[in-house]
Design a protein around this motif. Structure first.
Motif, PDB file in Angstrom:
ATOM      1  N   ARG A  56       0.794  -1.226   0.000  1.00  0.00           N
ATOM      2  CA  ARG A  56       0.000   0.000   0.000  1.00  0.00           C
ATOM      3  C   ARG A  56       0.830   1.281   0.000  1.00  0.00           C
ATOM      4  O   ARG A  56       0.276   2.373  -0.144  1.00  0.00           O
ATOM      5  N   VAL A  57       2.141   1.162   0.179  1.00  0.00           N
ATOM      6  CA  VAL A  57       3.005   2.337   0.218  1.00  0.00           C
ATOM      7  C   VAL A  57       4.134   2.138  -0.789  1.00  0.00           C
ATOM      8  O   VAL A  57       4.781   1.086  -0.801  1.00  0.00           O
ATOM      9  N   GLU A  58       4.389   3.142  -1.604  1.00  0.00           N
ATOM     10  CA  GLU A  58       5.459   3.037  -2.589  1.00  0.00           C
ATOM     11  C   GLU A  58       6.824   3.047  -1.910  1.00  0.00           C
ATOM     12  O   GLU A  58       7.045   3.728  -0.905  1.00  0.00           O
ATOM     13  N   GLY A  59       7.741   2.267  -2.486  1.00  0.00           N
ATOM     14  CA  GLY A  59       9.132   2.332  -2.077  1.00  0.00           C
ATOM     15  C   GLY A  59       9.502   1.528  -0.857  1.00  0.00           C
ATOM     16  O   GLY A  59      10.575   1.733  -0.286  1.00  0.00           O
ATOM     17  N   VAL A  60       8.641   0.582  -0.435  1.00  0.00           N
ATOM     18  CA  VAL A  60       8.920  -0.215   0.765  1.00  0.00           C
ATOM     19  C   VAL A  60       9.344  -1.622   0.371  1.00  0.00           C
ATOM     20  O   VAL A  60       8.585  -2.355  -0.270  1.00  0.00           O
ATOM     21  N   LEU A  61      10.530  -1.999   0.761  1.00  0.00           N
ATOM     22  CA  LEU A  61      11.057  -3.336   0.542  1.00  0.00           C
ATOM     23  C   LEU A  61      10.875  -4.160   1.813  1.00  0.00           C
ATOM     24  O   LEU A  61      11.258  -3.723   2.900  1.00  0.00           O
ATOM     25  N   VAL A  62      10.299  -5.344   1.697  1.00  0.00           N
ATOM     26  CA  VAL A  62      10.103  -6.226   2.844  1.00  0.00           C
ATOM     27  C   VAL A  62      11.301  -7.180   2.943  1.00  0.00           C
ATOM     28  O   VAL A  62      11.540  -7.984   2.033  1.00  0.00           O
ATOM     29  N   LEU A  63      12.033  -7.082   4.023  1.00  0.00           N
ATOM     30  CA  LEU A  63      13.185  -7.950   4.238  1.00  0.00           C
ATOM     31  C   LEU A  63      12.734  -9.348   4.674  1.00  0.00           C
ATOM     32  O   LEU A  63      11.608  -9.526   5.136  1.00  0.00           O
ATOM     33  N   PRO A  64      13.610 -10.350   4.539  1.00  0.00           N
ATOM     34  CA  PRO A  64      13.276 -11.666   5.090  1.00  0.00           C
ATOM     35  C   PRO A  64      13.023 -11.540   6.586  1.00  0.00           C
ATOM     36  O   PRO A  64      13.757 -10.830   7.287  1.00  0.00           O
ATOM     37  N   PRO A  65      11.996 -12.197   7.106  1.00  0.00           N
ATOM     38  CA  PRO A  65      11.709 -12.071   8.537  1.00  0.00           C
ATOM     39  C   PRO A  65      12.751 -12.790   9.389  1.00  0.00           C
ATOM     40  O   PRO A  65      13.420 -13.712   8.933  1.00  0.00           O
ATOM     41  N   VAL A  66      12.860 -12.357  10.623  1.00  0.00           N
ATOM     42  CA  VAL A  66      13.662 -13.072  11.621  1.00  0.00           C
ATOM     43  C   VAL A  66      12.716 -14.034  12.325  1.00  0.00           C
ATOM     44  O   VAL A  66      11.837 -13.598  13.074  1.00  0.00           O
ATOM     45  N   PRO A  67      12.838 -15.355  12.097  1.00  0.00           N
ATOM     46  CA  PRO A  67      11.813 -16.293  12.575  1.00  0.00           C
ATOM     47  C   PRO A  67      12.054 -16.845  13.971  1.00  0.00           C
ATOM     48  O   PRO A  67      11.247 -17.625  14.464  1.00  0.00           O
ATOM     49  N   TYR A  68      13.181 -16.462  14.598  1.00  0.00           N
ATOM     50  CA  TYR A  68      13.481 -16.914  15.958  1.00  0.00           C
ATOM     51  C   TYR A  68      13.496 -15.715  16.889  1.00  0.00           C
ATOM     52  O   TYR A  68      13.918 -14.618  16.504  1.00  0.00           O
ATOM     53  N   GLY A  69      13.070 -15.922  18.120  1.00  0.00           N
ATOM     54  CA  GLY A  69      13.081 -14.851  19.103  1.00  0.00           C
ATOM     55  C   GLY A  69      13.601 -15.337  20.439  1.00  0.00           C
ATOM     56  O   GLY A  69      14.077 -16.470  20.570  1.00  0.00           O
ATOM     57  N   VAL A  70      13.513 -14.456  21.428  1.00  0.00           N
ATOM     58  CA  VAL A  70      13.924 -14.793  22.788  1.00  0.00           C
ATOM     59  C   VAL A  70      12.710 -15.382  23.498  1.00  0.00           C
ATOM     60  O   VAL A  70      11.768 -14.675  23.859  1.00  0.00           O
ATOM     61  N   SER A  71      12.726 -16.691  23.681  1.00  0.00           N
ATOM     62  CA  SER A  71      11.539 -17.415  24.155  1.00  0.00           C
ATOM     63  C   SER A  71      11.835 -18.330  25.333  1.00  0.00           C
ATOM     64  O   SER A  71      11.115 -19.291  25.572  1.00  0.00           O
ATOM     65  N   THR A  80       9.208 -25.276  21.628  1.00  0.00           N
ATOM     66  CA  THR A  80       9.697 -23.906  21.629  1.00  0.00           C
ATOM     67  C   THR A  80      11.196 -23.875  21.366  1.00  0.00           C
ATOM     68  O   THR A  80      11.961 -24.606  21.992  1.00  0.00           O
ATOM     69  N   LEU A  81      11.595 -23.016  20.440  1.00  0.00           N
ATOM     70  CA  LEU A  81      13.002 -22.762  20.145  1.00  0.00           C
ATOM     71  C   LEU A  81      13.324 -21.335  20.555  1.00  0.00           C
ATOM     72  O   LEU A  81      12.489 -20.444  20.425  1.00  0.00           O
ATOM     73  N   THR A  82      14.529 -21.095  21.039  1.00  0.00           N
ATOM     74  CA  THR A  82      14.855 -19.754  21.531  1.00  0.00           C
ATOM     75  C   THR A  82      16.273 -19.350  21.171  1.00  0.00           C
ATOM     76  O   THR A  82      17.173 -20.197  21.069  1.00  0.00           O
ATOM     77  N   LEU A  83      16.452 -18.066  20.964  1.00  0.00           N
ATOM     78  CA  LEU A  83      17.774 -17.460  20.893  1.00  0.00           C
ATOM     79  C   LEU A  83      18.099 -16.841  22.248  1.00  0.00           C
ATOM     80  O   LEU A  83      17.198 -16.453  22.994  1.00  0.00           O
ATOM     81  N   ARG A  84      19.388 -16.717  22.529  1.00  0.00           N
ATOM     82  CA  ARG A  84      19.792 -15.921  23.683  1.00  0.00           C
ATOM     83  C   ARG A  84      19.564 -14.447  23.354  1.00  0.00           C
ATOM     84  O   ARG A  84      19.679 -14.041  22.199  1.00  0.00           O
ATOM     85  N   PRO A  85      19.241 -13.610  24.333  1.00  0.00           N
ATOM     86  CA  PRO A  85      19.030 -12.186  24.039  1.00  0.00           C
ATOM     87  C   PRO A  85      20.192 -11.547  23.300  1.00  0.00           C
ATOM     88  O   PRO A  85      19.995 -10.778  22.359  1.00  0.00           O
ATOM     89  N   GLU A  86      21.417 -11.887  23.729  1.00  0.00           N
ATOM     90  CA  GLU A  86      22.577 -11.286  23.071  1.00  0.00           C
ATOM     91  C   GLU A  86      22.717 -11.745  21.628  1.00  0.00           C
ATOM     92  O   GLU A  86      23.224 -11.004  20.776  1.00  0.00           O
ATOM     93  N   THR A  87      22.257 -12.960  21.331  1.00  0.00           N
ATOM     94  CA  THR A  87      22.295 -13.444  19.946  1.00  0.00           C
ATOM     95  C   THR A  87      21.323 -12.659  19.080  1.00  0.00           C
ATOM     96  O   THR A  87      21.674 -12.209  17.979  1.00  0.00           O
ATOM     97  N   LEU A  88      20.102 -12.483  19.566  1.00  0.00           N
ATOM     98  CA  LEU A  88      19.128 -11.727  18.785  1.00  0.00           C
ATOM     99  C   LEU A  88      19.585 -10.284  18.600  1.00  0.00           C
ATOM    100  O   LEU A  88      19.427  -9.715  17.507  1.00  0.00           O
ATOM    101  N   ILE A  89      20.149  -9.684  19.622  1.00  0.00           N
ATOM    102  CA  ILE A  89      20.663  -8.317  19.488  1.00  0.00           C
ATOM    103  C   ILE A  89      21.678  -8.239  18.365  1.00  0.00           C
ATOM    104  O   ILE A  89      21.634  -7.342  17.514  1.00  0.00           O
TER     105      ILE A  89
END
Length: 253
Positions: A56-71, A80-89
């Protein structure tokens, strides 16, 4: 032909022809969402929002999502799979740095998971200091913002809140009904004291892997949530485009 906006589906020629000057990044998780929603719920919802905004907005590129989080706090419920906070940062910092060094410094992040909020704050502020001309805007809790934007009587229980609760289950029923098994939906509104936030583990709040009341979810509520959130982000981007992505003191220069 529908315009291409999703990075993995594009080639160099597609990219150059579209004149992208903004990116949007979805950040999700891979974790249990009760007995009824898929493990990828947070990624799926954030990515769907990102894709609709970009259309809906011109000029916006959608990057590949980050599928893992801090869980960590959900890991008592499989699978459940998790990253360490420092890894996600560090992952976020690298993605943001790469984006800026490729020439796009107007960045919108849509987060789908509560455990990512603190890492996103650290990563985005670190990159902002390193690249002061970059503009990084984060929708860190869409599930809260939807409740703020919609009429107060939209939801029946707990304002629609909850992990795999009424709101999140509703938006999944609208977007991905094929992945939902609502006959297995169960949840509980946790009893938490007033005062400073308790840093809980999820199995202290519910035996079902879900909080709130997913049995009250409907696709109709989910559609309202999705549309109001897309409108909210689209309006923000259009306003920023009008202002040349300047804010604060920069608007006066």
């Amino acid at each position: 032909m529908e315009k291409k906006v999703f990075h993995p589906e594009m080639n160099y020629s597609d990219f150059k022809e579209n004149h992208f000057d903004k990116v949007i990044l979805a950040v999700g998780s891979a974790e249990n969402h009760g007995f009824h929603l898929p493990f990828g719920t947070d990624t799926l919802v954030a990515q769907a929002l990102a894709m609709e905004v970009a259309k809906r907005v011109e000029g916006v590129l959608v990057l590949p999502p980050v599928p893992y989080g801090v869980s960590f706090h959900y890991q008592d419920f499989p699978f459940t799979l998790t990253l360490r906070p420092e890894t996600l940062i560090e992952v976020l910092k690298d993605v943001l740095t790469s984006t800026i060094e490729q020439g796009i410094n107007r960045i919108i992040i849509i987060n789908g998971h509560d455990g990512n909020i603190a890492p996103l704050e650290v990563a985005s502020r670190t990159i902002k200091v390193k690249y002061p001309d970059a503009v990084i805007a984060v929708l860190d809790a869409w599930w809260v913002k939807a409740g703020e934007l919609l009429p107060k009587d939209t939801f029946e229980v707990w304002g629609g809140l909850g992990h795999a609760g009424e709101g999140e289950s509703s938006i999944m029923l609208f977007l991905y009904p094929q992945f939902c098994r609502m006959e297995n939906a169960r949840g509980v509104v946790p009893e938490l004291p007033e005062g400073p936030d308790i840093k809980w583990k999820f199995n202290e709040l519910t035996p079902y892997g879900a909080t709130g009341d997913p049995t009250k979810a409907t696709a109709e509520k989910g559609q309202k949530m999705f549309e109001v959130l897309v409108d909210y982000v689209v309006s923000f981007i259009r306003e920023m485009d009008r202002e040349g992505w300047k804010y604060g003191l920069k608007k006066k220069i």
